[in-house]
Enzyme design. Structure first.
Site, short mmCIF file in Angstrom:
data_model
loop_
_atom_site.label_atom_id
_atom_site.label_comp_id
_atom_site.label_asym_id
_atom_site.label_seq_id
_atom_site.Cartn_x
_atom_site.Cartn_y
_atom_site.Cartn_z
N ASN A 110 45.04 23.88 39.37
CA ASN A 110 44.85 25.25 38.87
C ASN A 110 45.65 26.20 39.76
O ASN A 110 45.92 25.91 40.92
CB ASN A 110 43.37 25.64 38.94
CG ASN A 110 43.10 27.01 38.36
OD1 ASN A 110 43.68 27.41 37.34
ND2 ASN A 110 42.24 27.78 39.01
N HIS A 112 45.51 30.26 41.08
CA HIS A 112 44.59 31.40 41.15
C HIS A 112 45.29 32.55 41.86
O HIS A 112 45.95 32.34 42.89
CB HIS A 112 43.32 30.99 41.91
CG HIS A 112 42.29 32.07 41.93
ND1 HIS A 112 41.51 32.36 40.82
CD2 HIS A 112 41.93 32.94 42.90
CE1 HIS A 112 40.71 33.38 41.12
NE2 HIS A 112 40.94 33.75 42.37
N SER A 139 47.38 30.94 45.00
CA SER A 139 47.04 29.61 45.50
C SER A 139 47.08 28.59 44.38
O SER A 139 46.57 28.85 43.28
CB SER A 139 45.60 29.60 46.05
OG SER A 139 45.36 30.66 46.94
N ASP A 148 37.09 27.67 41.57
CA ASP A 148 38.16 28.17 42.45
C ASP A 148 37.99 27.67 43.89
O ASP A 148 38.38 28.33 44.85
CB ASP A 148 38.21 29.71 42.46
CG ASP A 148 38.54 30.28 41.08
OD1 ASP A 148 39.26 29.61 40.32
OD2 ASP A 148 38.08 31.38 40.77
N GLN A 176 55.57 35.07 42.62
CA GLN A 176 55.36 33.92 43.51
C GLN A 176 54.65 32.77 42.79
O GLN A 176 54.92 31.60 43.07
CB GLN A 176 54.58 34.33 44.76
CG GLN A 176 55.33 35.30 45.65
CD GLN A 176 56.72 34.78 46.01
OE1 GLN A 176 56.88 33.63 46.39
NE2 GLN A 176 57.73 35.63 45.88
C1 GRF Z 1 47.72 33.93 36.38
O1 GRF Z 1 47.58 35.11 37.10
C2 GRF Z 1 46.99 32.80 37.06
O2 GRF Z 1 46.97 32.93 38.45
C3 GRF Z 1 45.61 32.89 36.48
O3 GRF Z 1 45.83 33.27 35.14
C4 GRF Z 1 47.02 33.99 35.03
C5 GRF Z 1 47.85 33.39 33.94
O4 GRF Z 1 49.01 34.13 33.70
N1 GRF Z 1 44.90 31.65 36.62
P1 GRF Z 1 50.09 33.63 32.66
O5 GRF Z 1 49.39 33.45 31.32
O6 GRF Z 1 50.65 32.35 33.19
O7 GRF Z 1 51.11 34.72 32.61
#
Ligand code: GRF
Length: 216
Positions: A110, A112, A139, A148, A176
Site C-alpha cells: 500500500n 500512504h 510511505s 496503515d 514523490q
Molecule cells: C494517494 O495519495 C495514496 O497515497 C493514497 O490514495 C491516493 C491515491 O491517489 N493511498 P491516486 O488515485 O493514485 O492519484
C-alpha cells in the site's frame, strides 16, 4: 533478468499512482507486468487509464454485497483469476478484512500519504500543517491487519513550506509517491524485497523501522 512479475492493482479513484506504475513498466527492462486493474467503483478514472494502456479491467461494486467479508471473498476470487505474484493498493478506499490481508500476506503493498507511523487514516496533509511539521511525505508498506501499520519499505520526505496549503503540500507529496511506488514494486518484482518475520527485507537486509529513506 528475473521472471516477469504479474501484478494486480486495486484502486477507487483517479489512479495517478497507477499511471506512474504503467509508465515505469514501459522501460524495456521492467520485470513488472500489470495483469489487471480492479476497482470497487466502475466510474473510477483509474480504470480508464488502464484501458488506455491496454490493461484488463474489472469492477466489483461493494454496495452489491451483504458485508465486508462477502465483498472481500468475491474480490479475492476476482484477483486470483489473474494469478498475481503481487497485489498493489493504489488509492483503494476500502478497509480490508483480516481474511483478505492474510490471504495476500507478504504480497500486498500500500502507499500512504504521510510519514508513517504519523497520520494514519485520512486528511494527512491538513494534519501535518496543523501540527506545524517541518517535514512530511509518503510511505510504501506491506499490508498487515493493522490499518496503515505494516512494515515500512520506503519513505520519501519532503519539506513543508511556510506558505503551503493542504493542496500544495499534497502535490509535492504526490510527486514523490509516483517515484517510490514504482521503485518498491520493482524491488519486489526483482525478488529483492520480501516480508520476513522481523519486517521488510531488501537484498537480505532488514530495513530500518522507517524503511528505505529518500530525502528530497
Ligand atoms: C494517494 O495519495 C495514496 O497515497 C493514497 O490514495 C491516493 C491515491 O491517489 N493511498 P491516486 O488515485 O493514485 O492519484
Amino acid at each position: 533478468m528475473s521472471q516477469t512479475c504479474d501484478v494486480v492493482v486495486l484502486l477507487s479513484g483517479t489512479g495517478s499512482n497507477l499511471q506512474a506504475l504503467i509508465d515505469s513498466t514501459r522501460t524495456g527492462d521492467s520485470p513488472v507486468r500489470i495483469a489487471a486493474v480492479i476497482s470497487n467503483r466502475s466510474d473510477a478514472y483509474g480504470l480508464q487509464r488502464a484501458r488506455d494502456a491496454g490493461i484488463d479491467t474489472r469492477s466489483l461494486d461493494h454496495k452489491a454485497f451483504e458485508g465486508r467479508e462477502a465483498f472481500d471473498s468475491a474480490l479475492i476470487e476476482l484477483i486470483d483469476a489473474f494469478h498475481p505474484k503481487l497485489v498493489v493498493l493504489a488509492g483503494f478506499m476500502r478497509i480490508l478484512s483480516a481474511d483478505f490481508v492474510r490471504h495476500y500476506e507478504g504480497r500486498l503493498l500500500n502507499i500512504h500519504p504521510s510519514l508513517l507511523p504519523k497520520y494514519k487514516g485520512m486528511h494527512t496533509h491538513q494534519r501535518a500543517l496543523e501540527a506545524s511539521d517541518s517535514e512530511h511525505g509518503c510511505s510504501v508498506h506491506f499490508v498487515t491487519e493493522e490499518l496503515d501499520g505494516g512494515p515500512l519499505v520506503v519513505q520519501a520526505v519532503v519539506p513543508v513550506e511556510s506558505d503551503d496549503s493542504a493542496q500544495t503540500l499534497a502535490q509535492r507529496v504526490h510527486t514523490q509517491e509516483h517515484k517510490i511506488y514504482p521503485l518498491a514494486v520493482r524491488w519486489f518484482a526483482e525478488g529483492r524485497l520480501i516480508l520476513g518475520e522481523q519486517g521488510a527485507l531488501l537484498d537480505g537486509q532488514l530495513l530500518a523501522a522507517s524503511g528505505h529513506l529518500i530525502r528530497t
